[in-house]
Design a protein around this motif. Structure first.
Motif, PDB file in Angstrom:
ATOM      1  N   ASN A   1      -4.311  24.866   5.048  1.00  0.00           N
ATOM      2  CA  ASN A   1      -3.325  25.936   4.923  1.00  0.00           C
ATOM      3  C   ASN A   1      -2.347  25.931   6.089  1.00  0.00           C
ATOM      4  OD1 ASN A   1      -4.326  26.895   2.478  1.00  0.00           O
ATOM      5  ND2 ASN A   1      -5.767  28.284   3.487  1.00  0.00           N
ATOM      6  N   LYS A   2      -2.842  25.773   7.294  1.00  0.00           N
ATOM      7  CA  LYS A   2      -1.965  25.705   8.470  1.00  0.00           C
ATOM      8  C   LYS A   2      -1.045  24.485   8.385  1.00  0.00           C
ATOM      9  CE  LYS A   2      -3.360  29.120  11.131  1.00  0.00           C
ATOM     10  NZ  LYS A   2      -2.508  30.142  11.689  1.00  0.00           N
ATOM     11  N   ASN A   3      -1.613  23.330   8.037  1.00  0.00           N
ATOM     12  CA  ASN A   3      -0.819  22.107   7.977  1.00  0.00           C
ATOM     13  C   ASN A   3       0.286  22.191   6.936  1.00  0.00           C
ATOM     14  OD1 ASN A   3      -2.201  20.876  10.044  1.00  0.00           O
ATOM     15  ND2 ASN A   3      -3.609  19.788   8.701  1.00  0.00           N
ATOM     16  N   ARG A   4       0.022  22.829   5.812  1.00  0.00           N
ATOM     17  CA  ARG A   4       1.032  22.965   4.764  1.00  0.00           C
ATOM     18  C   ARG A   4       2.297  23.613   5.332  1.00  0.00           C
ATOM     19  NH1 ARG A   4      -1.491  26.248   1.261  1.00  0.00           N
ATOM     20  NH2 ARG A   4      -2.554  24.463   0.352  1.00  0.00           N
ATOM     21  N   PHE A   5       2.141  24.710   6.057  1.00  0.00           N
ATOM     22  CA  PHE A   5       3.293  25.420   6.604  1.00  0.00           C
ATOM     23  C   PHE A   5       3.890  24.714   7.817  1.00  0.00           C
ATOM     24  CE2 PHE A   5       0.931  28.745   4.347  1.00  0.00           C
ATOM     25  CZ  PHE A   5       1.927  29.124   3.462  1.00  0.00           C
ATOM     26  N   LEU A   6       3.043  24.166   8.664  1.00  0.00           N
ATOM     27  CA  LEU A   6       3.543  23.473   9.851  1.00  0.00           C
ATOM     28  C   LEU A   6       4.350  22.231   9.480  1.00  0.00           C
ATOM     29  CD1 LEU A   6       0.364  23.850  12.061  1.00  0.00           C
ATOM     30  CD2 LEU A   6       2.609  24.849  12.524  1.00  0.00           C
ATOM     31  N   VAL A   7       3.875  21.475   8.500  1.00  0.00           N
ATOM     32  CA  VAL A   7       4.596  20.274   8.067  1.00  0.00           C
ATOM     33  C   VAL A   7       5.951  20.659   7.459  1.00  0.00           C
ATOM     34  CG1 VAL A   7       4.595  18.392   6.380  1.00  0.00           C
ATOM     35  CG2 VAL A   7       2.592  18.785   7.804  1.00  0.00           C
TER      36      VAL A   7
ATOM     37  N   MET B   1       0.834  -1.175   0.000  1.00  0.00           N
ATOM     38  CA  MET B   1       0.000   0.000   0.000  1.00  0.00           C
ATOM     39  C   MET B   1       0.878   1.237   0.000  1.00  0.00           C
ATOM     40  SD  MET B   1      -2.968   1.018   2.660  1.00  0.00           S
ATOM     41  CE  MET B   1      -2.173   1.985   3.914  1.00  0.00           C
ATOM     42  N   LYS B   2       0.588   2.094  -0.920  1.00  0.00           N
ATOM     43  CA  LYS B   2       1.329   3.348  -1.028  1.00  0.00           C
ATOM     44  C   LYS B   2       0.829   4.303   0.039  1.00  0.00           C
ATOM     45  CE  LYS B   2       1.924   7.204  -4.135  1.00  0.00           C
ATOM     46  NZ  LYS B   2       1.424   7.808  -5.347  1.00  0.00           N
ATOM     47  N   ASN B   3       1.721   4.749   0.856  1.00  0.00           N
ATOM     48  CA  ASN B   3       1.336   5.672   1.921  1.00  0.00           C
ATOM     49  C   ASN B   3       1.601   7.099   1.488  1.00  0.00           C
ATOM     50  OD1 ASN B   3       0.535   3.824   3.891  1.00  0.00           O
ATOM     51  ND2 ASN B   3       2.655   3.373   4.349  1.00  0.00           N
ATOM     52  N   LEU B   4       0.550   7.874   1.459  1.00  0.00           N
ATOM     53  CA  LEU B   4       0.704   9.290   1.164  1.00  0.00           C
ATOM     54  C   LEU B   4       0.978  10.068   2.451  1.00  0.00           C
ATOM     55  CD1 LEU B   4      -2.161   9.781  -1.420  1.00  0.00           C
ATOM     56  CD2 LEU B   4       0.279   9.557  -1.850  1.00  0.00           C
ATOM     57  N   LEU B   5       0.489   9.499   3.530  1.00  0.00           N
ATOM     58  CA  LEU B   5       0.712  10.162   4.800  1.00  0.00           C
ATOM     59  C   LEU B   5       1.020   9.102   5.847  1.00  0.00           C
ATOM     60  CD1 LEU B   5       0.573  12.781   6.436  1.00  0.00           C
ATOM     61  CD2 LEU B   5      -1.827  12.297   6.790  1.00  0.00           C
ATOM     62  N   TYR B   6       2.217   9.140   6.372  1.00  0.00           N
ATOM     63  CA  TYR B   6       2.584   8.180   7.405  1.00  0.00           C
ATOM     64  C   TYR B   6       3.278   8.956   8.510  1.00  0.00           C
ATOM     65  CZ  TYR B   6       4.124   3.933   9.549  1.00  0.00           C
ATOM     66  OH  TYR B   6       4.319   2.919  10.431  1.00  0.00           O
TER      67      TYR B   6
ATOM     68  N   GLU C   1     -11.005  15.039   8.839  1.00  0.00           N
ATOM     69  CA  GLU C   1     -10.532  14.397  10.064  1.00  0.00           C
ATOM     70  C   GLU C   1      -9.008  14.341  10.138  1.00  0.00           C
ATOM     71  OE1 GLU C   1     -11.207  12.683  13.824  1.00  0.00           O
ATOM     72  OE2 GLU C   1     -12.477  13.835  12.487  1.00  0.00           O
ATOM     73  N   VAL C   2      -8.347  13.983   9.057  1.00  0.00           N
ATOM     74  CA  VAL C   2      -6.887  13.914   9.062  1.00  0.00           C
ATOM     75  C   VAL C   2      -6.296  15.301   9.272  1.00  0.00           C
ATOM     76  CG1 VAL C   2      -4.859  13.470   7.632  1.00  0.00           C
ATOM     77  CG2 VAL C   2      -6.697  11.810   7.718  1.00  0.00           C
ATOM     78  N   ASN C   3      -6.812  16.289   8.562  1.00  0.00           N
ATOM     79  CA  ASN C   3      -6.306  17.651   8.722  1.00  0.00           C
ATOM     80  C   ASN C   3      -6.568  18.181  10.127  1.00  0.00           C
ATOM     81  OD1 ASN C   3      -5.094  18.766   6.155  1.00  0.00           O
ATOM     82  ND2 ASN C   3      -6.956  17.806   5.390  1.00  0.00           N
ATOM     83  N   TYR C   4      -7.719  17.840  10.691  1.00  0.00           N
ATOM     84  CA  TYR C   4      -8.050  18.245  12.054  1.00  0.00           C
ATOM     85  C   TYR C   4      -7.065  17.648  13.063  1.00  0.00           C
ATOM     86  CZ  TYR C   4     -10.663  18.406  16.460  1.00  0.00           C
ATOM     87  OH  TYR C   4     -11.031  18.599  17.779  1.00  0.00           O
ATOM     88  N   LEU C   5      -6.826  16.345  12.958  1.00  0.00           N
ATOM     89  CA  LEU C   5      -5.913  15.694  13.900  1.00  0.00           C
ATOM     90  C   LEU C   5      -4.475  16.173  13.727  1.00  0.00           C
ATOM     91  CD1 LEU C   5      -7.276  12.053  13.950  1.00  0.00           C
ATOM     92  CD2 LEU C   5      -7.365  13.740  15.773  1.00  0.00           C
ATOM     93  N   LEU C   6      -4.042  16.344  12.491  1.00  0.00           N
ATOM     94  CA  LEU C   6      -2.668  16.799  12.252  1.00  0.00           C
ATOM     95  C   LEU C   6      -2.466  18.204  12.806  1.00  0.00           C
ATOM     96  CD1 LEU C   6       0.082  16.173  11.077  1.00  0.00           C
ATOM     97  CD2 LEU C   6      -0.751  16.988   8.861  1.00  0.00           C
ATOM     98  N   TYR C   7      -3.384  19.101  12.529  1.00  0.00           N
ATOM     99  CA  TYR C   7      -3.271  20.468  13.045  1.00  0.00           C
ATOM    100  C   TYR C   7      -3.247  20.463  14.577  1.00  0.00           C
ATOM    101  CZ  TYR C   7      -4.487  25.164  14.465  1.00  0.00           C
ATOM    102  OH  TYR C   7      -4.492  26.385  15.093  1.00  0.00           O
ATOM    103  N   ASN C   8      -4.161  19.718  15.179  1.00  0.00           N
ATOM    104  CA  ASN C   8      -4.213  19.690  16.636  1.00  0.00           C
ATOM    105  C   ASN C   8      -3.008  18.980  17.239  1.00  0.00           C
ATOM    106  OD1 ASN C   8      -6.585  21.093  17.803  1.00  0.00           O
ATOM    107  ND2 ASN C   8      -7.594  19.907  16.210  1.00  0.00           N
ATOM    108  N   TYR C   9      -2.399  18.069  16.503  1.00  0.00           N
ATOM    109  CA  TYR C   9      -1.154  17.498  17.005  1.00  0.00           C
ATOM    110  C   TYR C   9      -0.084  18.587  17.095  1.00  0.00           C
ATOM    111  CZ  TYR C   9       3.144  15.170  17.732  1.00  0.00           C
ATOM    112  OH  TYR C   9       4.353  14.826  18.264  1.00  0.00           O
TER     113      TYR C   9
ATOM    114  N   PRO D   1       0.167  18.734  -0.098  1.00  0.00           N
ATOM    115  CA  PRO D   1      -0.932  19.694  -0.048  1.00  0.00           C
ATOM    116  C   PRO D   1      -1.897  19.592  -1.224  1.00  0.00           C
ATOM    117  CG  PRO D   1       1.143  20.810  -0.488  1.00  0.00           C
ATOM    118  CD  PRO D   1       1.466  19.376  -0.218  1.00  0.00           C
ATOM    119  N   ASN D   2      -1.537  18.856  -2.258  1.00  0.00           N
ATOM    120  CA  ASN D   2      -2.416  18.687  -3.413  1.00  0.00           C
ATOM    121  C   ASN D   2      -3.383  17.519  -3.258  1.00  0.00           C
ATOM    122  OD1 ASN D   2      -1.173  20.836  -4.818  1.00  0.00           O
ATOM    123  ND2 ASN D   2       0.519  19.475  -5.326  1.00  0.00           N
TER     124      ASN D   2
END
Length: 142
Positions: free
Chosen positions: A77-83, A1-6, A116-124, A109-110
């Motif tokens: 938008n927040k996650n793009r810069f934070l990552v 399985m190709k992971n886009l987000l791990y 849910e993923v963006n919510y959890l990542l930002y809150n992390y 970002p594309n």
């Protein structure tokens, strides 16, 4: 399985220990406690996010802003810069604590990961910055 987000963050409570060992964590090597793990997977989109962090589950369920407070666009938008900044710190272990910045986050970002993923990542990132007194160039305060 190709992971886009791990995304794996572990062992931050080992903050004071300096280990010279290679940080090649695999899923079956990580001790997991049910209350300290948040996992979201979607095989059709081929992504997975795993957050293993003591206290994050309590944070997300009691302290963090509720789901729906921010829009998905805002979180993306927040996650793009934070990552980007987080990954830059992972690549600079001489400048930033390698016990805090363990592994890069593969966030495109594309790709529409959904709310849910963006919510959890930002809150992390909010949790991480508060818990370990880390400041990112993008404000993450509640």
């Amino acid at each position: 399985m190709k992971n886009l987000l791990y995304f794996i963050v572990i062992g931050l409570m080992i903050y004071g220990c300096g280990s010279g060992k290679d940080r090649d964590f695999t899923q079956d090597q990580i001790p997991v406690m049910a209350n300290d793990t948040v996992r979201i997977a979607n095989d059709s989109l081929e992504y997975e996010i795993i957050i293993i962090e003591p206290g994050f589950n309590l944070f997300i369920n009691s302290i963090a802003r509720p789901r729906g407070y921010h829009t998905q666009t805002y979180l993306e938008n927040k996650n793009r810069f934070l990552v980007q900044e987080y990954n830059a710190r992972v690549m600079s272990p001489q400048r930033y604590n390698p016990n805090l910045y363990v592994q890069e986050i593969n966030y495109d970002p594309n790709v529409d990961y959904g709310y849910e993923v963006n919510y959890l990542l930002y809150n992390y990132f909010v949790f991480f910055s508060q818990e370990y007194n880390q400041r990112f160039s993008v404000p993450t305060r509640l």
